[in-house]
Design a protein around this motif. Structure first.
Motif, PDB file in Angstrom:
ATOM      1  N   VAL A 290       0.829  -0.937  -0.030  1.00 41.70           N
ATOM      2  CA  VAL A 290      -0.048   0.033  -0.048  1.00 41.70           C
ATOM      3  C   VAL A 290       0.747   1.210  -0.095  1.00 41.70           C
ATOM      4  CG1 VAL A 290      -1.322   1.411   1.380  1.00 41.70           C
ATOM      5  CG2 VAL A 290      -1.903  -1.071   1.158  1.00 41.70           C
ATOM      6  N   SER A 291       0.787   2.166  -0.856  1.00 43.14           N
ATOM      7  CA  SER A 291       1.022   3.396  -1.092  1.00 43.14           C
ATOM      8  C   SER A 291       0.031   4.607  -0.974  1.00 43.14           C
ATOM      9  CB  SER A 291       2.023   3.647  -2.275  1.00 43.14           C
ATOM     10  OG  SER A 291       3.200   2.721  -2.219  1.00 43.14           O
ATOM     11  N   VAL A 292      -0.009   5.268   0.019  1.00 42.05           N
ATOM     12  CA  VAL A 292      -0.982   6.434   0.260  1.00 42.05           C
ATOM     13  C   VAL A 292      -0.552   7.512   0.963  1.00 42.05           C
ATOM     14  CG1 VAL A 292      -2.183   5.243   2.227  1.00 42.05           C
ATOM     15  CG2 VAL A 292      -3.463   6.917   0.420  1.00 42.05           C
ATOM     16  N   ASP A 293      -0.765   8.990   0.597  1.00 38.30           N
ATOM     17  CA  ASP A 293      -0.451  10.152   1.354  1.00 38.30           C
ATOM     18  C   ASP A 293      -1.596  10.539   1.856  1.00 38.30           C
ATOM     19  OD1 ASP A 293       2.285   9.930   0.703  1.00 38.30           O
ATOM     20  OD2 ASP A 293       2.224  11.288  -0.892  1.00 38.30           O
ATOM     21  N   VAL A 294      -1.617  11.307   3.022  1.00 41.54           N
ATOM     22  CA  VAL A 294      -2.873  11.999   3.683  1.00 41.54           C
ATOM     23  C   VAL A 294      -2.365  13.407   3.741  1.00 41.54           C
ATOM     24  CG1 VAL A 294      -4.498  11.998   5.191  1.00 41.54           C
ATOM     25  CG2 VAL A 294      -3.487  10.049   4.828  1.00 41.54           C
ATOM     26  N   ALA A 295      -2.850  14.334   3.055  1.00 46.06           N
ATOM     27  CA  ALA A 295      -2.405  15.742   3.361  1.00 46.06           C
ATOM     28  C   ALA A 295      -3.183  16.465   4.908  1.00 46.06           C
ATOM     29  CB  ALA A 295      -2.753  16.807   2.227  1.00 46.06           C
ATOM     30  N   LYS A 296      -2.107  17.528   5.025  1.00 52.47           N
ATOM     31  CA  LYS A 296      -2.765  18.044   6.228  1.00 52.47           C
ATOM     32  C   LYS A 296      -4.173  18.717   6.046  1.00 52.47           C
ATOM     33  CE  LYS A 296      -1.591  21.894   9.415  1.00 52.47           C
ATOM     34  NZ  LYS A 296      -0.658  23.211   9.505  1.00 52.47           N
ATOM     35  N   GLY A 297      -5.023  18.290   7.015  1.00 49.04           N
ATOM     36  CA  GLY A 297      -6.644  18.767   6.908  1.00 49.04           C
ATOM     37  C   GLY A 297      -7.281  17.949   6.057  1.00 49.04           C
ATOM     38  N   GLU A 298      -6.569  16.871   5.367  1.00 51.84           N
ATOM     39  CA  GLU A 298      -7.546  16.080   4.609  1.00 51.84           C
ATOM     40  C   GLU A 298      -8.182  15.159   5.429  1.00 51.84           C
ATOM     41  OE1 GLU A 298      -7.112  13.175   0.659  1.00 51.84           O
ATOM     42  OE2 GLU A 298      -5.322  13.677   1.887  1.00 51.84           O
ATOM     43  N   MET A 299      -9.289  14.704   4.849  1.00 48.65           N
ATOM     44  CA  MET A 299     -10.253  13.424   5.503  1.00 48.65           C
ATOM     45  C   MET A 299     -10.167  12.203   4.347  1.00 48.65           C
ATOM     46  SD  MET A 299     -14.070  12.926   7.034  1.00 48.65           S
ATOM     47  CE  MET A 299     -13.973  14.261   7.507  1.00 48.65           C
ATOM     48  N   LEU A 300      -9.283  11.359   4.740  1.00 50.90           N
ATOM     49  CA  LEU A 300      -9.123  10.136   3.786  1.00 50.90           C
ATOM     50  C   LEU A 300     -10.109   9.028   4.617  1.00 50.90           C
ATOM     51  CD1 LEU A 300      -7.605   8.554   1.779  1.00 50.90           C
ATOM     52  CD2 LEU A 300      -6.138   7.625   3.219  1.00 50.90           C
ATOM     53  N   VAL A 301     -11.075   8.526   3.780  1.00 47.66           N
ATOM     54  CA  VAL A 301     -11.924   7.504   4.255  1.00 47.66           C
ATOM     55  C   VAL A 301     -11.405   6.124   3.636  1.00 47.66           C
ATOM     56  CG1 VAL A 301     -14.256   6.464   4.131  1.00 47.66           C
ATOM     57  CG2 VAL A 301     -13.886   9.136   4.635  1.00 47.66           C
ATOM     58  N   ILE A 302     -11.183   5.342   4.483  1.00 48.77           N
ATOM     59  CA  ILE A 302     -10.648   3.819   4.097  1.00 48.77           C
ATOM     60  C   ILE A 302     -11.909   2.986   3.955  1.00 48.77           C
ATOM     61  CG2 ILE A 302      -9.306   1.884   4.270  1.00 48.77           C
ATOM     62  CD1 ILE A 302      -7.222   3.764   5.496  1.00 48.77           C
TER      63      ILE A 302
END
Length: 340
Positions: free
Chosen positions: A49-61
């Motif tokens: 798995v390769s994924v980034d999460v930016a500042k202030g972002e909501m990543l839903v898995i």
């Protein structure tokens, strides 16, 4: 509001369960499937798995049970050590941190909310919310003030002296959220926090959650198995299957352009007009004049239904929140999404 600099950067991460995962990983071939691994007594809970999460972002898995959602989040917080790859959080390589450094990072940066509320039954709402601050050794007066602030933030003022058994399920979940907010985390991990709630309370909690995120701007990784919930909350959605991320993109793009057949099955029953925004299908003007009143890029095709039916323009200008024209909407294309 997001920042281009990732707060979490996960690169080629693997988490393999079995008797000798490191040795097994060393012998994995590119054509080896999840089932091939299981046949040899190993489970790839997280698979490349390769994924980034930016500042202030909501990543839903999201994904079905057993897809690897919770395992991935446990790796992102290093509740699980990964077998291979790297996870960088706030510029620090999680795998290289000592136990003391890891505890400090979690205390300083991370909040966690899980499906089970985990409230202390013999403590009041106020005492439950102040508990992590007590563990941190904070002054009694300071932790009481902070606890009262977040209790008010989640809409529980007046219930400070209630015990968990005296609260509804939705109220208990609010206490759990307040407790995790008390430490003022920059990064918030939420593992199916609303799934135990009935549909009406769940919707209410989603509204409350969106309100909090609008106010606080946290970096959030949120797990759900409910696609409607993901569409409602996410800046981006990562859909997992057998430990791997099948697609990670905005809700608009996942609905319009599913990357795999598996992702397409998730989206086939979704009312696309309710999800797709004007900005997602706006095309560059390329020097063409923008005529007439523009529509907002944040409006869904469903929001624009009456305009699309009544308007006679082939191309409708689309404007960002600032008022700047960012492109044009092809009315026929938009009507096609509306009528699907």
């Amino acid at each position: 509001m997001t920042d281009s600099q990732p707060v979490i950067s996960c690169r080629n991460a693997w988490k393999i369960f079995g008797s000798d995962p490191e040795q097994f990983y060393a012998n994995i071939t590119a054509d080896m499937s999840f089932e091939d691994m299981r046949a040899q007594g190993y489970i790839a809970g997280v698979r490349d798995v390769s994924v980034d999460v930016a500042k202030g972002e909501m990543l839903v898995i999201m994904g079905l049970s057993g897809s690897g959602k919770s395992t991935l989040v446990r790796c992102l917080s290093r509740l699980h050590d990964i077998t291979a790859g790297s996870i960088i959080v706030d510029g620090q390589d999680l795998g290289s941190l000592s136990e003391k450094e890891l505890i400090e990072l979690r205390r300083r940066k991370m909040g966690m909310v899980f499906q089970s509320f985990g409230l202390l039954p013999h403590r009041t709402v106020l005492e439950n919310v102040a508990f992590p601050l007590e563990m941190r050794g904070q002054d009694k007066h300071e932790r009481r003030q902070r606890a009262l602030e977040v209790i008010d933030l989640v809409g529980l003022s007046g219930r400070e002296e209630y015990f968990p058994r005296e609260l509804s399920g939705g109220q208990q979940q609010r206490v759990g959220i307040a407790r995790s907010l008390a430490i003022e985390p920059d990064i918030w991990f939420l593992d199916e926090p609303f799934s135990a709630l009935d549909p009406l309370i769940r919707r209410e909690m989603q509204d409350e959650f969106l309100r909090l995120q609008e106010m606080l701007g946290k970096t959030i990784v949120f797990i759900t198995h409910d696609f409607d919930e993901a569409l409602r909350l996410a800046d981006r959605i990562a859909i997992m299957k057998d430990g791997a991320v099948e697609q990670c993109d905005t809700p608009d793009q996942i609905v319009l352009n599913p990357a795999t057949e598996y992702v397409a099955k998730f989206t086939e029953d979704i009312d696309k007009a309710r999800v797709v925004h004007a900005g997602a299908i706006a095309r560059p003007l390329n020097g063409q004049p923008a005529t007439g009143t523009p529509v907002s890029s944040g409006k869904t095709i469903q929001d624009l239904a009456r305009l699309l039916v009544d308007d006679t323009r082939d191309q409708i200008p689309v404007a960002a929140d600032s008022g700047t024209i960012i492109g044009s909407l092809d009315r026929i294309e938009a009507l096609d999404i509306l009528l699907r």
